[in-house]
Write a protein that holds these residues in place. Structure first.
Motif, PDB file in Angstrom:
ATOM      1  N   GLN A   1       3.536  -0.233   5.521  1.00  0.00           N
ATOM      2  CA  GLN A   1       2.285  -0.853   5.104  1.00  0.00           C
ATOM      3  C   GLN A   1       1.540  -1.373   6.332  1.00  0.00           C
ATOM      4  OE1 GLN A   1       2.499  -4.226   2.385  1.00  0.00           O
ATOM      5  NE2 GLN A   1       0.419  -3.841   1.659  1.00  0.00           N
TER       6      GLN A   1
ATOM      7  N   PHE B   1       4.537   6.027   1.559  1.00  0.00           N
ATOM      8  CA  PHE B   1       5.912   6.488   1.375  1.00  0.00           C
ATOM      9  C   PHE B   1       6.451   7.167   2.621  1.00  0.00           C
ATOM     10  CE2 PHE B   1       9.536   8.051  -0.885  1.00  0.00           C
ATOM     11  CZ  PHE B   1       9.716   9.374  -0.529  1.00  0.00           C
TER      12      PHE B   1
ATOM     13  N   TYR C   1       8.819   2.359   2.787  1.00  0.00           N
ATOM     14  CA  TYR C   1       7.370   2.463   2.841  1.00  0.00           C
ATOM     15  C   TYR C   1       6.866   1.759   4.093  1.00  0.00           C
ATOM     16  CZ  TYR C   1       7.337   3.883  -2.093  1.00  0.00           C
ATOM     17  OH  TYR C   1       7.531   4.549  -3.289  1.00  0.00           O
TER      18      TYR C   1
ATOM     19  N   GLN D   1      -3.897  -2.083   4.207  1.00  0.00           N
ATOM     20  CA  GLN D   1      -3.733  -0.828   3.478  1.00  0.00           C
ATOM     21  C   GLN D   1      -2.608  -0.951   2.458  1.00  0.00           C
ATOM     22  OE1 GLN D   1      -5.718   1.992   4.094  1.00  0.00           O
ATOM     23  NE2 GLN D   1      -6.861   0.602   5.419  1.00  0.00           N
ATOM     24  N   GLY D   2      -2.553   0.019   1.565  1.00  0.00           N
ATOM     25  CA  GLY D   2      -1.441   0.080   0.633  1.00  0.00           C
ATOM     26  C   GLY D   2      -0.220   0.697   1.294  1.00  0.00           C
ATOM     27  N   PRO D   3       0.958   0.449   0.751  1.00  0.00           N
ATOM     28  CA  PRO D   3       2.172   1.049   1.313  1.00  0.00           C
ATOM     29  C   PRO D   3       2.123   2.576   1.280  1.00  0.00           C
ATOM     30  CG  PRO D   3       2.715  -0.735  -0.206  1.00  0.00           C
ATOM     31  CD  PRO D   3       1.246  -0.458  -0.366  1.00  0.00           C
TER      32      PRO D   3
END
Lengths: 114, 115
Positions: B37, B45, B35, B41-43
């Motif tokens: 990141q 994929f 992932y 922010q969020g990770p």
């Protein structure tokens, strides 16, 4: 297109209070919803997870509430402690898909004041 | 037991260079996911590997590639680095891909800075 929307972006609560973080999803194929906690300089760690066949799951001070018809789920932290100060991410996954990628929200920075 | 380990911890590169990031899964885990990141922010994929085969790819350019070795460790390679590749790169391992609800355990990440 953001598939998992998380709010609020940041949250400040007093020690002993209740922290509530909300998430909404769009993809109806999602069927597994974990919450991750991340401290600065660390990777995310699984906190609690739920599947849509139940409306609520509780583990200690942490509770997930799930509303399948509204495509929303939330994390409640009861009796919030300063040690709970971290960034929280909701995520969603299609466990029956070809891969089990997690789709994350943008995160909520929780600060618990002593 | 040791958790997911990643190396290096931090890395500074310049635009156009190539980078290799490494991940060792939890013992017994056969699935590794990568992932990205970005700060705040969020990770996101990037890849999933299981039993040395790519099982999923996110919306990343072909400059990103990965592989998994017989001991289930994994490498993420990024070519022709851009400033926008600056991020925390996370590796996650899980027991298998038989059940999508298998917990994904994340490593501490590699902080990549591209100048």
């Amino acid at each position: 297109q953001q598939q998992v929307k998380q709010s609020p972006q940041s949250l400040i609560v007093q020690k002993g209070g209740i922290s509530i973080i909300n998430c909404a999803y769009e993809n109806t194929a999602f069927d597994y919803f974990p919450w991750y906690q991340q401290f600065p300089g660390k990777g995310p760690a699984l906190l609690i997870a739920i599947r849509p066949d139940v409306s609520e799951k509780k583990e200690g001070r942490f509770t997930i509430s799930f509303n399948k018809s509204a495509k929303q789920f939330s994390l409640h932290i009861m009796d919030s402690q300063p040690g709970d100060s971290a960034t929280y991410f909701c995520a969603a996954c299609n466990s029956g898909g070809s891969n089990y990628k997690l789709t994350f929200g943008k995160g909520t920075l929780l600060t618990v004041n002593p | 037991d040791a958790g997911v380990t990643q190396s290096p911890t931090h890395l500074i590169k310049t635009r156009g260079q190539h980078v290799t990031l490494r991940c060792s899964p939890i013992s017994g885990h056969k699935s590794v996911s990568w992932y990205q990141q970005v700060l705040g922010q969020g990770p996101q994929f990037i890849f999933q590997y299981y039993e040395k085969e790519e099982r999923g790819r996110g919306n990343f350019p072909d400059r990103f590639s990965a592989r998994q070795f017989p001991n289930y460790s994994s490498e993420l390679n990024v070519n022709a680095l851009l400033l926008g590749d600056s991020a925390l790169y996370l590796c996650a391992s899980s027991l298998s891909r038989v059940r999508g609800t298998d917990t994904q355990y994340f490593g501490p990440g590699t902080r990549l800075t591209v100048l």
